[in-house]
Design a protein around this motif. Sequence first.
Motif, PDB file in Angstrom:
ATOM      1  N   GLU A  22      14.737 -23.323 -26.820  1.00 28.92           N
ATOM      2  CA  GLU A  22      13.392 -22.795 -26.557  1.00 28.92           C
ATOM      3  C   GLU A  22      13.217 -22.642 -25.056  1.00 28.92           C
ATOM      4  OE1 GLU A  22       9.619 -21.400 -27.394  1.00 28.92           O
ATOM      5  OE2 GLU A  22      11.054 -22.041 -28.902  1.00 28.92           O
ATOM      6  N   ALA A  23      12.947 -21.432 -24.597  1.00 28.23           N
ATOM      7  CA  ALA A  23      12.743 -21.161 -23.169  1.00 28.23           C
ATOM      8  C   ALA A  23      11.287 -20.788 -22.937  1.00 28.23           C
ATOM      9  CB  ALA A  23      13.659 -20.033 -22.711  1.00 28.23           C
ATOM     10  N   THR A  24      10.678 -21.393 -21.923  1.00 25.59           N
ATOM     11  CA  THR A  24       9.270 -21.160 -21.600  1.00 25.59           C
ATOM     12  C   THR A  24       9.134 -20.827 -20.122  1.00 25.59           C
ATOM     13  OG1 THR A  24       8.682 -22.828 -23.243  1.00 25.59           O
ATOM     14  CG2 THR A  24       6.957 -22.169 -21.705  1.00 25.59           C
ATOM     15  N   GLU A  25       8.413 -19.754 -19.828  1.00 28.10           N
ATOM     16  CA  GLU A  25       8.155 -19.401 -18.429  1.00 28.10           C
ATOM     17  C   GLU A  25       7.183 -20.401 -17.831  1.00 28.10           C
ATOM     18  OE1 GLU A  25       5.490 -16.131 -16.337  1.00 28.10           O
ATOM     19  OE2 GLU A  25       7.296 -15.236 -17.195  1.00 28.10           O
ATOM     20  N   VAL A  26       7.544 -20.959 -16.693  1.00 32.59           N
ATOM     21  CA  VAL A  26       6.693 -21.921 -15.993  1.00 32.59           C
ATOM     22  C   VAL A  26       5.941 -21.228 -14.862  1.00 32.59           C
ATOM     23  CG1 VAL A  26       6.693 -24.018 -14.595  1.00 32.59           C
ATOM     24  CG2 VAL A  26       8.213 -23.841 -16.558  1.00 32.59           C
ATOM     25  N   GLN A  27       6.640 -20.354 -14.148  1.00 36.53           N
ATOM     26  CA  GLN A  27       6.039 -19.715 -12.976  1.00 36.53           C
ATOM     27  C   GLN A  27       6.726 -18.370 -12.741  1.00 36.53           C
ATOM     28  OE1 GLN A  27       6.577 -22.120  -9.479  1.00 36.53           O
ATOM     29  NE2 GLN A  27       4.854 -21.209  -8.448  1.00 36.53           N
ATOM     30  N   ASN A  28       5.961 -17.397 -12.272  1.00 31.62           N
ATOM     31  CA  ASN A  28       6.504 -16.085 -11.945  1.00 31.62           C
ATOM     32  C   ASN A  28       5.901 -15.649 -10.609  1.00 31.62           C
ATOM     33  OD1 ASN A  28       7.734 -13.624 -12.004  1.00 31.62           O
ATOM     34  ND2 ASN A  28       6.708 -12.882 -13.824  1.00 31.62           N
ATOM     35  N   ILE A  29       6.771 -15.356  -9.637  1.00 26.63           N
ATOM     36  CA  ILE A  29       6.311 -14.973  -8.299  1.00 26.63           C
ATOM     37  C   ILE A  29       6.890 -13.608  -7.942  1.00 26.63           C
ATOM     38  CG2 ILE A  29       6.360 -15.553  -5.843  1.00 26.63           C
ATOM     39  CD1 ILE A  29       6.676 -18.460  -6.638  1.00 26.63           C
ATOM     40  N   GLN A  30       6.025 -12.695  -7.553  1.00 27.70           N
ATOM     41  CA  GLN A  30       6.484 -11.396  -7.051  1.00 27.70           C
ATOM     42  C   GLN A  30       6.729 -11.553  -5.556  1.00 27.70           C
ATOM     43  OE1 GLN A  30       3.729  -8.148  -7.463  1.00 27.70           O
ATOM     44  NE2 GLN A  30       5.365  -6.636  -7.332  1.00 27.70           N
ATOM     45  N   ILE A  31       7.996 -11.380  -5.136  1.00 31.03           N
ATOM     46  CA  ILE A  31       8.334 -11.625  -3.735  1.00 31.03           C
ATOM     47  C   ILE A  31       8.475 -10.335  -2.927  1.00 31.03           C
ATOM     48  CG2 ILE A  31       9.377 -13.871  -4.130  1.00 31.03           C
ATOM     49  CD1 ILE A  31      12.101 -12.545  -4.067  1.00 31.03           C
ATOM     50  N   ALA A  32       8.496  -9.193  -3.595  1.00 29.90           N
ATOM     51  CA  ALA A  32       8.537  -7.906  -2.891  1.00 29.90           C
ATOM     52  C   ALA A  32       7.901  -6.851  -3.785  1.00 29.90           C
ATOM     53  CB  ALA A  32       9.965  -7.521  -2.541  1.00 29.90           C
ATOM     54  N   ASP A  33       7.242  -5.895  -3.151  1.00 30.84           N
ATOM     55  CA  ASP A  33       6.587  -4.815  -3.884  1.00 30.84           C
ATOM     56  C   ASP A  33       6.795  -3.516  -3.125  1.00 30.84           C
ATOM     57  OD1 ASP A  33       5.009  -3.565  -5.819  1.00 30.84           O
ATOM     58  OD2 ASP A  33       3.166  -3.887  -4.681  1.00 30.84           O
ATOM     59  N   GLY A  34       7.074  -2.453  -3.856  1.00 29.72           N
ATOM     60  CA  GLY A  34       7.241  -1.156  -3.217  1.00 29.72           C
ATOM     61  C   GLY A  34       8.667  -0.927  -2.751  1.00 29.72           C
ATOM     62  N   ASP A  35       8.825  -0.066  -1.763  1.00 33.11           N
ATOM     63  CA  ASP A  35      10.128   0.314  -1.238  1.00 33.11           C
ATOM     64  C   ASP A  35      10.631  -0.777  -0.289  1.00 33.11           C
ATOM     65  OD1 ASP A  35      12.373   1.770  -0.710  1.00 33.11           O
ATOM     66  OD2 ASP A  35      11.406   3.181   0.662  1.00 33.11           O
ATOM     67  N   VAL A  36      11.614  -1.557  -0.738  1.00 33.94           N
ATOM     68  CA  VAL A  36      12.158  -2.653   0.060  1.00 33.94           C
ATOM     69  C   VAL A  36      13.250  -2.106   0.981  1.00 33.94           C
ATOM     70  CG1 VAL A  36      13.326  -4.886  -0.042  1.00 33.94           C
ATOM     71  CG2 VAL A  36      11.659  -4.278  -1.785  1.00 33.94           C
ATOM     72  N   VAL A  37      13.180  -2.468   2.248  1.00 31.76           N
ATOM     73  CA  VAL A  37      14.151  -2.004   3.240  1.00 31.76           C
ATOM     74  C   VAL A  37      15.530  -2.609   2.924  1.00 31.76           C
ATOM     75  CG1 VAL A  37      14.738  -1.961   5.692  1.00 31.76           C
ATOM     76  CG2 VAL A  37      12.344  -1.835   4.984  1.00 31.76           C
ATOM     77  N   PRO A  38      16.577  -1.775   2.810  1.00 31.02           N
ATOM     78  CA  PRO A  38      17.925  -2.308   2.528  1.00 31.02           C
ATOM     79  C   PRO A  38      18.402  -3.246   3.641  1.00 31.02           C
ATOM     80  CG  PRO A  38      17.858   0.073   2.213  1.00 31.02           C
ATOM     81  CD  PRO A  38      16.560  -0.314   2.834  1.00 31.02           C
ATOM     82  N   ASN A  39      19.134  -4.288   3.253  1.00 29.87           N
ATOM     83  CA  ASN A  39      19.722  -5.284   4.156  1.00 29.87           C
ATOM     84  C   ASN A  39      18.693  -6.093   4.947  1.00 29.87           C
ATOM     85  OD1 ASN A  39      22.379  -4.581   3.410  1.00 29.87           O
ATOM     86  ND2 ASN A  39      22.282  -2.834   4.791  1.00 29.87           N
ATOM     87  N   LEU A  40      17.454  -6.082   4.511  1.00 28.07           N
ATOM     88  CA  LEU A  40      16.416  -6.877   5.166  1.00 28.07           C
ATOM     89  C   LEU A  40      16.339  -8.242   4.470  1.00 28.07           C
ATOM     90  CD1 LEU A  40      13.955  -6.963   7.165  1.00 28.07           C
ATOM     91  CD2 LEU A  40      12.572  -6.315   5.194  1.00 28.07           C
ATOM     92  N   PRO A  41      16.575  -9.339   5.192  1.00 25.33           N
ATOM     93  CA  PRO A  41      16.469 -10.667   4.557  1.00 25.33           C
ATOM     94  C   PRO A  41      15.031 -10.927   4.106  1.00 25.33           C
ATOM     95  CG  PRO A  41      17.483 -10.819   6.743  1.00 25.33           C
ATOM     96  CD  PRO A  41      16.972  -9.428   6.591  1.00 25.33           C
ATOM     97  N   ILE A  42      14.886 -11.474   2.919  1.00 25.91           N
ATOM     98  CA  ILE A  42      13.566 -11.816   2.381  1.00 25.91           C
ATOM     99  C   ILE A  42      13.511 -13.328   2.221  1.00 25.91           C
ATOM    100  CG2 ILE A  42      11.980 -11.579   0.431  1.00 25.91           C
ATOM    101  CD1 ILE A  42      13.276  -8.867  -0.137  1.00 25.91           C
ATOM    102  N   MET A  43      12.582 -13.966   2.906  1.00 23.35           N
ATOM    103  CA  MET A  43      12.413 -15.413   2.802  1.00 23.35           C
ATOM    104  C   MET A  43      11.778 -15.748   1.451  1.00 23.35           C
ATOM    105  SD  MET A  43      13.663 -16.502   5.605  1.00 23.35           S
ATOM    106  CE  MET A  43      13.180 -18.198   5.577  1.00 23.35           C
ATOM    107  N   ILE A  44      12.359 -16.707   0.771  1.00 25.65           N
ATOM    108  CA  ILE A  44      11.863 -17.117  -0.543  1.00 25.65           C
ATOM    109  C   ILE A  44      11.460 -18.581  -0.467  1.00 25.65           C
ATOM    110  CG2 ILE A  44      12.439 -17.434  -2.971  1.00 25.65           C
ATOM    111  CD1 ILE A  44      14.513 -15.196  -2.618  1.00 25.65           C
ATOM    112  N   HIS A  45      10.211 -18.863  -0.815  1.00 26.10           N
ATOM    113  CA  HIS A  45       9.702 -20.230  -0.824  1.00 26.10           C
ATOM    114  C   HIS A  45       8.957 -20.416  -2.133  1.00 26.10           C
ATOM    115  CE1 HIS A  45       8.465 -23.982   1.085  1.00 26.10           C
ATOM    116  NE2 HIS A  45       7.314 -23.798   0.480  1.00 26.10           N
ATOM    117  N   MET A  46       9.540 -21.178  -3.051  1.00 28.30           N
ATOM    118  CA  MET A  46       8.921 -21.385  -4.362  1.00 28.30           C
ATOM    119  C   MET A  46       8.596 -22.871  -4.510  1.00 28.30           C
ATOM    120  SD  MET A  46      10.571 -20.493  -8.060  1.00 28.30           S
ATOM    121  CE  MET A  46       9.564 -19.486  -9.115  1.00 28.30           C
TER     122      MET A  46
END
Length: 104
Positions: A22-46
């Motif tokens: 049984e799998a249950t979603e606990v949290q969902n975070i959108q970390i980028a929206d729209g046209d993301v620049v290629p090779n651009l590092p995206i900081m992720i903090h969850m």
Amino acid sequence: KSIELQLVRVERCPYMEGEAREATEVQNIQIADGDVVPNLPIMIHMILPRLFTCGTMNTKNFKLDFEVNLHIVFVDNHMVTENFPLKLYRSRRQKVTGIMSGMW
């Protein structure tokens, strides 16, 4: 179109014919929206929600795991998903010592 991180809690119970999962979603975070620049590092903090997460458990009759799913949705709604299993550990609390500890 978007990049999302999904934290999933997975409970498993083995039985004679196999395993119930049984799998249950606990949290969902959108970390980028729209046209993301290629090779651009995206900081992720969850931050893991304290009431819905615990340490990974593995016993004879029950298993509790967590996974992070990375979803990349393209403009044409085509989605690519990658799954990353997690091992969560609860750290032991350190005893507070020093000058301030006598005040509490």
